[in-house]
Each structure stands twice: as C-alpha cells, then as structure tokens.
Design an enzyme around this catalytic site. Structure first.
Site, mmCIF file in Angstrom:
data_model
loop_
_atom_site.group_PDB
_atom_site.id
_atom_site.type_symbol
_atom_site.label_atom_id
_atom_site.label_comp_id
_atom_site.label_asym_id
_atom_site.label_seq_id
_atom_site.Cartn_x
_atom_site.Cartn_y
_atom_site.Cartn_z
ATOM 1 C CG HIS A 128 3.183 31.489 2.277
ATOM 2 N ND1 HIS A 128 3.629 30.090 2.698
ATOM 3 C CD2 HIS A 128 2.205 31.413 3.637
ATOM 4 C CE1 HIS A 128 3.232 29.593 3.709
ATOM 5 N NE2 HIS A 128 2.443 30.550 4.393
ATOM 6 C CD GLU A 129 0.218 34.433 4.788
ATOM 7 O OE1 GLU A 129 -1.113 34.074 5.074
ATOM 8 O OE2 GLU A 129 1.155 34.039 5.240
ATOM 9 C CG HIS B 24 -2.294 29.948 4.346
ATOM 10 N ND1 HIS B 24 -1.886 28.623 4.398
ATOM 11 C CD2 HIS B 24 -1.225 30.777 4.612
ATOM 12 C CE1 HIS B 24 -0.692 28.494 4.955
ATOM 13 N NE2 HIS B 24 -0.273 29.843 5.115
ATOM 14 C CD GLU C 132 2.675 28.437 7.609
ATOM 15 O OE1 GLU C 132 3.047 28.947 6.764
ATOM 16 O OE2 GLU C 132 1.306 28.644 8.042
#
Length: 329
Positions: free
Chosen positions: A160-161, A164, A244
């Site tokens: 997930h990070e 980003h 997100e």
C-alpha cells in the site's frame, strides 16, 4: 459480485489529485481576494470604481496565489520527515527491509526506498514520503509489527505504501498538507490583523453614500476568511480518501493477495481500540492524512481515510476472501 481490477480502480481515482489541487488553488486565490477586499475596498465607490478595484485585487491575488503554490510545492516535503513522535531507526536488512525491497521490485521502482522502524509512537501504523529529488522513505511503527499476524499482512501494508510512492501520492499529499496549513496561517494572520485594528475603515471617510454591492462583497469576504481553512481541510480530506483507495488497489497489484490487506485492516481496526487516545491524537495531527490507517477520523465528513468497512468492501470486490460477519466493525 462484479470483480473490479486494480487498473479500473486506479483509473477511476486518478482524478482525485487533480481535483484537490484545483480546489486548493481556487481557495488560496479567493482567500487572497477576500483579504484584499477587507483591507482595501471602500464602501463609498461607484459601480464602475468597484469593478475596477475588484479586477485589480483579483489580478494581484492571482499572482500571489501562484507564488504561494510554487513555494509550497518545492519546500513542503520536510514536514513528513520530522513530524511523528518516536525514535526512527534506519534499517538496511531484515524482514521489513526485504519486504520493502520485494514490493519496490514488483512496482518497478528505480531504487529501493529507505526503510525506517519507528519506535515509541504508541500507534500501529505506517506511512511513506518522497521529495522532489526522488528520495523516498517507508516508515513502519513497532506497534504495527505487534498487531499484524503474519508476513502476508505486512506485505499488504507495505505494498500500500509503495503504491503511494509509485503514483506520486506521498509527494503530493505532503504538499497538500503544507498547502492546507498555509491557508490556515494566511486566514489566521488576516483575522489577527483585523482584531488588532487593521483593515479598511480609514478608506470609508470620503464623501458620498455607501454602495450596497460593495458592502455585500465585503461581508462575503469576511465570511470567507473564516471558512477558508475548513474548505481547504475538506479538499485535503477528499484527496486523502481517494489516494487511500488507490493505494489499496496498488497493493493488490503488487501482492496479488487482497485477503491479506483486508486482514491487516481488520487487525488495525481492532487493535486501535486498545491504544492510548492521546498517542492516536498526536499521530493524527502530524501524520494522519498520510498514514496507512487513521482511526481518529472514522465516520466523519472530514475523514482523511475511508472507513475500514468501505476499504474492505472494495477489497472484496477485488477478490478478498473475508467473512462478511467480520465487517461488523
């Protein structure tokens, strides 16, 4: 249930960043116009004079807004590097580093992000940041490792990070947080100047009657000075929620395991209920908009994150095998 691929999700959500930046630029511009009106516009002007003054104020405000956006864009990345409480330990080996390396390779990043383990924050979480030079960091809190059950869940969070970073979200959100703070500072400074006697009162002593339209414009400007920080916060929250969802979709792309990410979200949701409220508040105030999980703003209109339930429902659309009964959170 129809399956939504990560490409569909990313394509749908890419507009979020552009929209948030346009909204924030508009807020800054209108805020500058409002300040110009409050401090320079006289109520005793003809309609022609009013139109001329408003054009001048709008033009000057546009130039100021462009300058503000430029400086925020180029000097805001320091915020996330020093914001959170705790002791950040640089990692160059071990399981966390290996997972970051795996996800970076899966995402085809040109170089592996620096990896940090944050100890003493009191919050189970993670975040990523990036600067204009392409330097990137992934930060994992010790508390996150204590909450997650297995390596696959940690992969989901780190994926997930990394998402980003790949999409430019980390850099963009750092700038947006700084822009929101700048909006609040400008509005606050203008409010203090008015409180201590500044403003446009000396301009109203000329002869002639008051122009009702000028009075209305000044009143609207006063109101905007009050609500501008809130509007900027709404734009920040909108962009954060969009990013997100997109990063969740990216994690699914890198790990091919939506179930693990959904399980990690459930673990964090349940674990946050046992964490110190002051620690959660402090983390929220500094890192909240860019954190993997933000329990302090659930079910609020200004939430920086979708609710855990909504995020898991999206993951179920992408194939996560989670019992619907677990969504009663």
């Amino acid at each position: 249930m129809a399956i939504t691929t990560f490409r569909d999700e990313i394509s749908r959500l890419k507009k979020g960043i552009r929209i948030a930046w346009i909204i924030n630029f508009a807020i800054i511009w209108i805020l500058c116009i409002a300040i110009g009106v409050v401090f320079t516009l006289s109520t005793r002007v003809s309609n022609q004079q009013l139109a001329t003054q408003m054009l001048i104020i709008a033009a000057i405000s546009l130039v100021i807004s462009i300058i503000v956006m430029f400086f925020v864009s180029n000097y805001s990345t320091r915020i996330l590097l020093e914001a959170p409480a705790g002791d950040a330990v640089h990692l160059a080996e071990g399981q966390i580093f290996n997972i970051v390396e795996e996800m970076a390779i899966a995402a085809n990043l040109p170089k592996i992000p620096e990896v940090y383990l944050l100890r003493g924050s009191g919050v189970a979480n993670a975040y990523a940041c990036a600067d204009n030079l392409g330097n990137t960091q992934v930060v994992i809190t010790q508390e996150l490792l204590d909450v997650l059950d297995n390596r696959e869940e940690l992969q989901g969070v780190i994926g997930h990070e990394i998402g980003h970073i790949v999409e430019g979200d980390s850099q963009a959100m750092t700038k947006l947080v700084a822009l929101t703070s700048t909006t609040a500072l400008i509005a606050g400074a203008a409010g203090r100047m008015m409180f201590w006697g500044g403003g446009r009162r000396s301009n109203d002593n000329r002869e002639g009657g008051n122009n009702p339209l000028a009075i209305v414009i000044i009143i609207i400007s006063f109101i905007f000075l009050i609500v501008a920080p809130l509007l900027a916060k709404v734009a920040e929250s909108y962009m954060s929620r969009e990013r997100e969802s997109r990063a969740d979709a990216s994690s699914v792309q890198f790990t091919r395991n939506p179930t693990a990410l959904a399980s990690a979200l459930l673990a964090l949701e349940r674990g946050s209920r046992k964490e110190d409220k002051q620690s959660l508040k402090n983390f929220n105030q500094t890192i909240g908009p860019v954190a993997f999980f933000n329990p302090m703003s659930l079910k609020m209109s200004l939430s920086t994150h979708p609710t855990t339930r909504k995020r898991i429902e999206k993951l179920r659309e992408m194939g996560a095998q989670i019992d619907p009964d677990n969504l009663q959170i």
